[in-house]
Design an enzyme around this catalytic site. Sequence first.
Site, PDB file in Angstrom:
ATOM      1  N   CYS A   1      29.685  27.511 -12.495  1.00  0.00           N
ATOM      2  CA  CYS A   1      30.249  26.763 -13.618  1.00  0.00           C
ATOM      3  C   CYS A   1      30.084  27.460 -14.961  1.00  0.00           C
ATOM      4  O   CYS A   1      30.835  27.188 -15.889  1.00  0.00           O
ATOM      5  CB  CYS A   1      29.652  25.367 -13.677  1.00  0.00           C
ATOM      6  SG  CYS A   1      28.006  25.288 -14.369  1.00  0.00           S
TER       7      CYS A   1
ATOM      8  N   ASP B   1      26.060  16.812 -13.094  1.00  0.00           N
ATOM      9  CA  ASP B   1      25.248  16.383 -11.954  1.00  0.00           C
ATOM     10  C   ASP B   1      24.609  17.600 -11.287  1.00  0.00           C
ATOM     11  O   ASP B   1      24.447  17.646 -10.077  1.00  0.00           O
ATOM     12  CB  ASP B   1      26.132  15.629 -10.947  1.00  0.00           C
ATOM     13  CG  ASP B   1      25.321  14.876  -9.907  1.00  0.00           C
ATOM     14  OD1 ASP B   1      24.217  14.405 -10.247  1.00  0.00           O
ATOM     15  OD2 ASP B   1      25.781  14.759  -8.763  1.00  0.00           O
TER      16      ASP B   1
ATOM     17  N   TYR C   1      15.418   6.617  -4.102  1.00  0.00           N
ATOM     18  CA  TYR C   1      14.404   7.331  -4.879  1.00  0.00           C
ATOM     19  C   TYR C   1      13.091   6.562  -4.892  1.00  0.00           C
ATOM     20  O   TYR C   1      12.041   7.134  -5.145  1.00  0.00           O
ATOM     21  CB  TYR C   1      14.863   7.549  -6.318  1.00  0.00           C
ATOM     22  CG  TYR C   1      15.991   8.545  -6.491  1.00  0.00           C
ATOM     23  CD1 TYR C   1      16.678   9.060  -5.401  1.00  0.00           C
ATOM     24  CD2 TYR C   1      16.374   8.958  -7.759  1.00  0.00           C
ATOM     25  CE1 TYR C   1      17.708   9.960  -5.572  1.00  0.00           C
ATOM     26  CE2 TYR C   1      17.408   9.852  -7.943  1.00  0.00           C
ATOM     27  CZ  TYR C   1      18.075  10.361  -6.833  1.00  0.00           C
ATOM     28  OH  TYR C   1      19.097  11.258  -7.024  1.00  0.00           O
TER      29      TYR C   1
END
Length: 349
Positions: free
Chosen positions: A250, A270, A345
């Site tokens: 990216c 993300d 989580y």
Amino acid sequence: LNLTADCNAVLKALQPIFQEQGMTETVHNWEDHGYLATYIKKNGSFANLRIHPHGLVLVDLQSYNDHMKGREEVDQLLNKVEERMKELFHGNIKRVKRLPAILRGGVIDRYWPTADGRLVEYDIDEVVYDEDSPFQNIKILHSKQFGNILILSGDVNLAESDLAYTQAIMGSGKEDYTGKEVLILGGGDGGILYEIVKLKPKMVTMVEISFASNIDQMVIDGCKKYMRKTCGDVLDNLKGECYQVLIEDCIPVLKRYAKEGRMFDYVINDLTAVPISTSPEEDSTWEFLRLILDLSMKVLKQDGKYFTQGNCINLTDALTLYEEQLSRLYCPVEFSKETVCVPSYMELY
């Protein structure tokens, strides 16, 4: 105990219990530091009895028991230890705590750490996918409670139960993506892309990177097969009516877009969580995070919005350092934050 321990008395009281099991005994005595007794059985099972003078008595058992009978034998032995201690000290026991057995060396690994260093035991019952890419180990494990869970190099990334994570990183339902240009950095599980495509954007570009994040082509391949409750069908093709997936690093892509003057209404990062390290000057992850922030601002419209994950709410120092980075960007920004409970989580994020 509520009082100091008579180490010798405890040792003598518990010795017969282990002797009944045919366990040989070795005892170490450190005057002011209590006793350590080790009991070994012929099958290799052993117990450590540690008696601290200040009143803490610990019993650890290790054995190879993959059947119910073996577990019952362990429970019976511990029950006898507990009963004998109560007889010996009557009402002077402050607390008795028996922890569940930790299962080591199994085919299925059920233990994964939280971001703030606590150990969580998941109800994993199946290894769905386990492959090594050139960049990392990729696991997808099935949990009876959370569905399939994506784990990258030992880090729990996302489970099929974790729509709350995806919704939060998209703005918690407060944004109108209709007709908007959206850039997703990372997101290889496909969850964000799948949810945004439903909202009729003009175009979503997802840049899947290999070197700077936890995502690579093998992650996409695993998720499109085993995480379909999360990604639907959007990973089946790299191009759709209103989206495209680029398998590229990216950073060059962001630099190219900035040079071309291409702008987005939303940038959703993300890639990686806020680093746990509290030394940003020494941690390359912080340097990467700052670089992504600056490059993202250069392709974001003036009234655009940038969404990203933070980290576990208990990591206050690291989160504060991240907020400090926002004041160092080349352009002024305003920011807000939201705390969300992500089911798999087992912590607030």
